[in-house]
Design a protein around this motif. Structure first.
Motif, PDB file in Angstrom:
ATOM      1  N   THR A  81      -9.077  -2.625   1.482  1.00 37.09           N
ATOM      2  CA  THR A  81      -7.698  -2.581   1.956  1.00 37.09           C
ATOM      3  C   THR A  81      -7.487  -3.202   3.331  1.00 37.09           C
ATOM      4  O   THR A  81      -6.490  -3.874   3.565  1.00 37.09           O
TER       5      THR A  81
ATOM      6  N   LEU B 228      -3.343 -13.871   0.843  1.00 41.67           N
ATOM      7  CA  LEU B 228      -3.007 -12.506   0.437  1.00 41.67           C
ATOM      8  C   LEU B 228      -3.254 -12.300  -1.062  1.00 41.67           C
ATOM      9  O   LEU B 228      -3.801 -11.285  -1.484  1.00 41.67           O
TER      10      LEU B 228
ATOM     11  N   LYS C  28     -11.510  -0.003  -4.253  1.00 43.58           N
ATOM     12  CA  LYS C  28     -10.526  -1.012  -3.833  1.00 43.58           C
ATOM     13  C   LYS C  28     -10.062  -0.730  -2.400  1.00 43.58           C
ATOM     14  O   LYS C  28      -9.785  -1.643  -1.634  1.00 43.58           O
TER      15      LYS C  28
ATOM     16  N   SER D  53      -1.728  -9.385   4.514  1.00 42.49           N
ATOM     17  CA  SER D  53      -0.299  -9.092   4.361  1.00 42.49           C
ATOM     18  C   SER D  53       0.434  -9.263   5.692  1.00 42.49           C
ATOM     19  O   SER D  53       1.526  -9.837   5.772  1.00 42.49           O
TER      20      SER D  53
ATOM     21  N   ILE E  83      -6.774  -6.722   2.864  1.00 39.49           N
ATOM     22  CA  ILE E  83      -5.449  -6.948   2.277  1.00 39.49           C
ATOM     23  C   ILE E  83      -4.370  -6.728   3.339  1.00 39.49           C
ATOM     24  O   ILE E  83      -3.430  -7.519   3.464  1.00 39.49           O
ATOM     25  N   ASN E  84      -4.525  -5.639   4.099  1.00 35.77           N
ATOM     26  CA  ASN E  84      -3.517  -5.369   5.133  1.00 35.77           C
ATOM     27  C   ASN E  84      -3.442  -6.505   6.146  1.00 35.77           C
ATOM     28  O   ASN E  84      -2.357  -6.902   6.575  1.00 35.77           O
TER      29      ASN E  84
ATOM     30  N   SER F  39      -5.834  -9.569  -2.628  1.00 31.20           N
ATOM     31  CA  SER F  39      -5.314  -8.399  -3.340  1.00 31.20           C
ATOM     32  C   SER F  39      -5.565  -8.435  -4.839  1.00 31.20           C
ATOM     33  O   SER F  39      -5.097  -7.575  -5.569  1.00 31.20           O
TER      34      SER F  39
ATOM     35  N   THR G 204       0.854  -1.179   0.000  1.00 28.96           N
ATOM     36  CA  THR G 204       0.000   0.000   0.000  1.00 28.96           C
ATOM     37  C   THR G 204       0.895   1.237   0.000  1.00 28.96           C
ATOM     38  O   THR G 204       2.096   1.143   0.272  1.00 28.96           O
TER      39      THR G 204
END
Lengths: 477, 314
Positions: free
Chosen positions: B206, B102, B202, B213, B209-210, B106, A97
């Motif tokens: 997030t 992930l 998107k 990740s 996704i975070n 993503s 990001t």
């Protein structure tokens, strides 16, 4: 180019028994006139050492031509002028990001700044390097860098036909060989009738001040404007039916979209590549063929190296290093007899002859067994990273024998040297310089000014070029 | 005992099907959740510069040979914690599952991919035209100096915006001297707006996704720690045979110049990573000794390099 004796600072050194040398390992640039060989297994740090040698040569204002097969020499484009984290942000943006990318960039920049400090490289050193170096990326058959017209020696008339026709003829011969290889025909100048015919027809046009473009040559093959080739009438030298087949093959090649991309872009002119521009910046030309397949790489590099050889022969004699030609991952391009790819002849010739003209050649490989003995035995500087197999070590020590003094060629000493090479840590090299009066020593190359990210994709190459452009450097293409 | 050992031990078919015996990586990840959660943020690896599937395959492929060293490690290295070795398989499977999670989280939408693709092309086209206009003096060099580059969706969006703005600002001068058309600029502007909207949507994903990740970084941290521990122990155990890379290959080997971890943390010039010829305990990244080397004996060479000198000068 500096006329004073240029010195390259390669890193830290130790004696073979491990005692710190206490000062940086400095080597006169002119020692590389007798060429260098860098060997070591995968991960031993060869590419890093090659990059440091290139950077040091450029800092000494010596132009460098880097031949990139693996894709990581364009890392030279990532030599930034300061420690600022902004240079790294976009490189992390794709896999993280925006916030993470910023953090990663800051961390990366801070780590690199610390490493630079440890190796006594200041921001002003980086800035000077960026200011004084003009990096150019050439990507034959692709537009991620500057395209290259690989047949320009044939299709575009070079001024060398007026000043050095022998050199121009050699370059023409290499280009004709390339065309014939692409046609699947015999490319050997000495025995191929097609090679002779195309060369004669092309040279006729070039000597008359014209270009010898392939469409025109195709017409010449169909309806020859000459009556004889050598002592034979044209019809006896090659029958009309054979000539028509050759013309048809040329036409097919011309119609190929892939081939079209090889006929676009800058002219193949090594002399202009390695001449400083009007601003006086030292040129670093990266010729990247990593995106091509093995056969295409050999063909393109064969043509380019023939041009390098022609250029070298046109130079005045010199004992100073005037330019450096670096070939990382030379595996497969300089093989032992009987293999004979188009790159072999020019590289061997360069290693035998270029020293007289002040042009050094540096080749790096992980497989010394695959190197022609003439390359090994002509090298004056040896950098040997860890080698795991007995055969590789024996090969290197065999090649190194000529570089050692009589006392150093004792069998027991060679055996010890072999053991040392086997057990070297990553990024350490045994270095022997035949110009120096001392035995081999251990070298840890300094931290590279370029950010060694590893092989770069086409998109990354474009991004790196644009980043340099945006940073105020002249466009690499 | 590891999770995988427990799971496989409960399956006792007469002729076990190797595929059926494979443990579900997602289940292992779930079972390791408490251990992953215990990791402190400062302990996590910061840059995932490894090819995760390759690293997982390397670890799983090396397990039989690593396990063969277990008894000798336990006998000769009393300080060695064998749980690092026992849990390697679990950690590798957990990392594999975290990586897959992930990737799934993503994955951009198909529309976003298409818009980014078109915007990338438009950016390249406009940049190419703008560069020519800069050279002609019809645009200022500053108008393209701050472009962010084609890496990253937002960078592309921002660049298209800047290029359109810069060209529109000098449109009356440029109109008749460039191939750029008003319609192209309108399309580029709409494209940039659409891309921004899709990136906003998107962003709503997030947090997922975070989280994925973060979980992958935790799983990678556990695996790297355990694998490094095992490699260090085996290196010590088999120092004389020097075959660590045959038994447990480095996860960072064979990656060409992408040796980020070592590249950014080299030994300093003052203390280069080399151990003198003493046969002392090896440490990762150190120079192995050249024991009993006659080449190392003073006088063996007629002129050995001496510390404090400039060996290649003069």
């Amino acid at each position: 180019m500096s006329q004073s004796r240029a010195i390259l600072n390669l890193g830290a050194w130790r004696t073979l028994e491990g005692q710190p040398g206490g000062s940086p390992l400095r080597i006169p640039a002119d020692h590389l006139v007798t060429h260098a060989v860098v060997v070591g297994m995968t991960g031993s740090g060869k590419s890093g050492l090659v990059m440091v040698m290139a950077e040091e040569a450029l800092r000494a204002r010596v132009p460098v031509l880097m031949i990139d097969v693996k894709g990581d020499l364009p890392n030279l484009l990532l030599s930034f002028a300061d420690f600022d984290a902004r240079h790294y942000t976009s490189w992390f943006a794709q896999q993280a990001t925006a916030e993470e990318a910023g953090e990663l960039a800051s961390k990366c920049a801070a780590e690199r700044a610390e490493n630079f400090r440890q190796w006594n490289l200041s921001e002003s050193d980086l800035a000077a390097f960026a200011t004084n170096t003009q990096i150019r990326l050439i990507t034959p058959g692709a537009n991620s860098g500057e395209s290259l017209h690989v047949l320009s020696s044939l299709e575009k008339r070079s001024p060398r036909w007026d000043t050095d026709p022998d050199a121009a003829r050699s370059a023409l011969s290499a280009a004709v060989s390339l065309v014939l290889r692409l046609l699947g025909r015999d490319p050997e100048p000495a025995r191929s009738k097609e090679h002779v015919l195309l060369s004669v027809l092309a040279e006729r046009r070039l000597l008359a001040g014209q270009n010898a473009e392939l469409p025109a040559l195709m017409q010449d093959v169909k309806s020859p404007p000459i009556a004889e080739v050598g002592a034979l009438p044209i019809s006896e030298f090659m029958k009309k039916s054979e000539r028509l087949k050759l013309a048809a093959s040329l036409n097919t090649l011309l119609a190929s979209p892939t081939f079209a991309s090889w006929r676009q872009g800058a002219a193949l002119d090594v002399q202009s590549w390695l001449t400083p521009d009007a601003t006086g910046r030292t040129p670093a030309v990266i010729l990247s063929v990593a995106h091509l397949d093995d056969e295409e790489r050999a063909l393109v590099l064969g043509v380019v190296l023939e041009d390098v050889l022609s250029w070298v022969r046109s130079l005045p004699g010199s004992q100073q290093l005037k330019a450096l030609v670096m070939f990382d991952e030379v595996y497969g391009f300089l093989p032992p007899h009987p293999a004979n790819p188009p790159t072999k002849r020019p590289i061997v010739a360069l290693m035998k002859q270029a020293r007289a003209f002040g042009v050094g050649v540096v080749v790096a490989t992980q497989n010394p067994m695959d190197l022609d003995y003439r390359a090994l035995s002509n090298a004056g500087v040896w950098c040997i990273g860890r080698l795991q197999t007995d055969a590789d070590r024996a090969r290197v020590i065999d090649g190194l024998r000529g570089a050692l003094s009589v006392e150093q060629t004792d069998a027991a000493i060679e055996e010890d040297l072999g053991r040392t090479i086997q057990r070297l840590a990553d990024r350490w090299f045994v270095v022997k310089d035949t110009h120096a009066k001392v035995g081999p020593l251990l070298l840890q190359p300094r931290y590279a000014m370029s950010w060694l990210r590893g092989p770069m994709t086409r998109g990354e190459l474009r991004a790196a070029c644009e980043q340099r452009l945006a940073a105020g450097n002249r466009a690499p293409f | 005992m590891s999770i995988t050992t427990i799971t496989t031990a409960t399956q006792t078919p007469t002729q076990p099907d190797p595929v059926e015996q494979e443990v579900l990586a997602s289940r292992v990840l779930q079972q390791l959740a408490p251990e992953l959660a215990k990791l402190e943020p400062n302990d996590l690896v910061t840059n995932v510069a490894l090819d995760i599937p390759t690293a997982v395959s390397t670890v799983l492929g090396s397990l039989p040979e690593i396990r063969a060293q277990r008894d000798e490690l336990a006998a000769k290295l009393p300080d060695f914690d064998p749980s690092a070795l026992d849990k390697l398989e679990d950690y590798a499977l957990a990392l594999s599952a975290a990586h897959a999670a992930l990737l799934a989280a993503s994955q951009p939408s198909s529309e976003l991919r298409a818009v980014v693709e078109e915007a990338t092309e438009v950016r390249e086209l406009l940049l190419s035209d703008a560069t020519a206009l800069v050279r002609r003096g019809l645009l200022s060099s500053e108008s393209i100096a701050d472009l962010k580059g084609p890496v990253g969706f937002r960078n592309i969006s921002t660049d298209v915006f800047h290029l359109v703005e810069a060209i529109r600002a000098r449109w009356t001068d440029i109109e008749s001297k460039s191939a750029i058309t008003q319609q192209e600029l309108d399309r580029a502007e709409r494209l940039q707006q659409r891309l921004n909207r899709l990136l906003g949507l998107k962003d709503q994903q997030t947090p997922d996704i975070n989280a994925a990740s973060e979980q992958r970084r935790r799983a990678l941290t556990l695996l790297l720690r355990a694998y490094d521990e095992v490699r260090r122990a085996i290196t010590y155990l088999r120092w004389k045979t020097n075959d660590i890379d045959d038994i447990a290959p480095s996860l960072f080997a064979g990656r060409g110049g992408r040796r980020k971890s070592t590249e950014t943390t080299p030994a300093t010039p003052a203390t280069p990573a080399v151990t003198p010829a003493t046969g002392t305990t090896p440490t990762t990244g150190t120079q192995q000794p050249t024991t009993n080397s006659s080449a190392a004996t003073p006088g063996a060479h007629n002129a050995a390099a001496t510390p404090g000198s400039e060996p290649f000068l003069g």
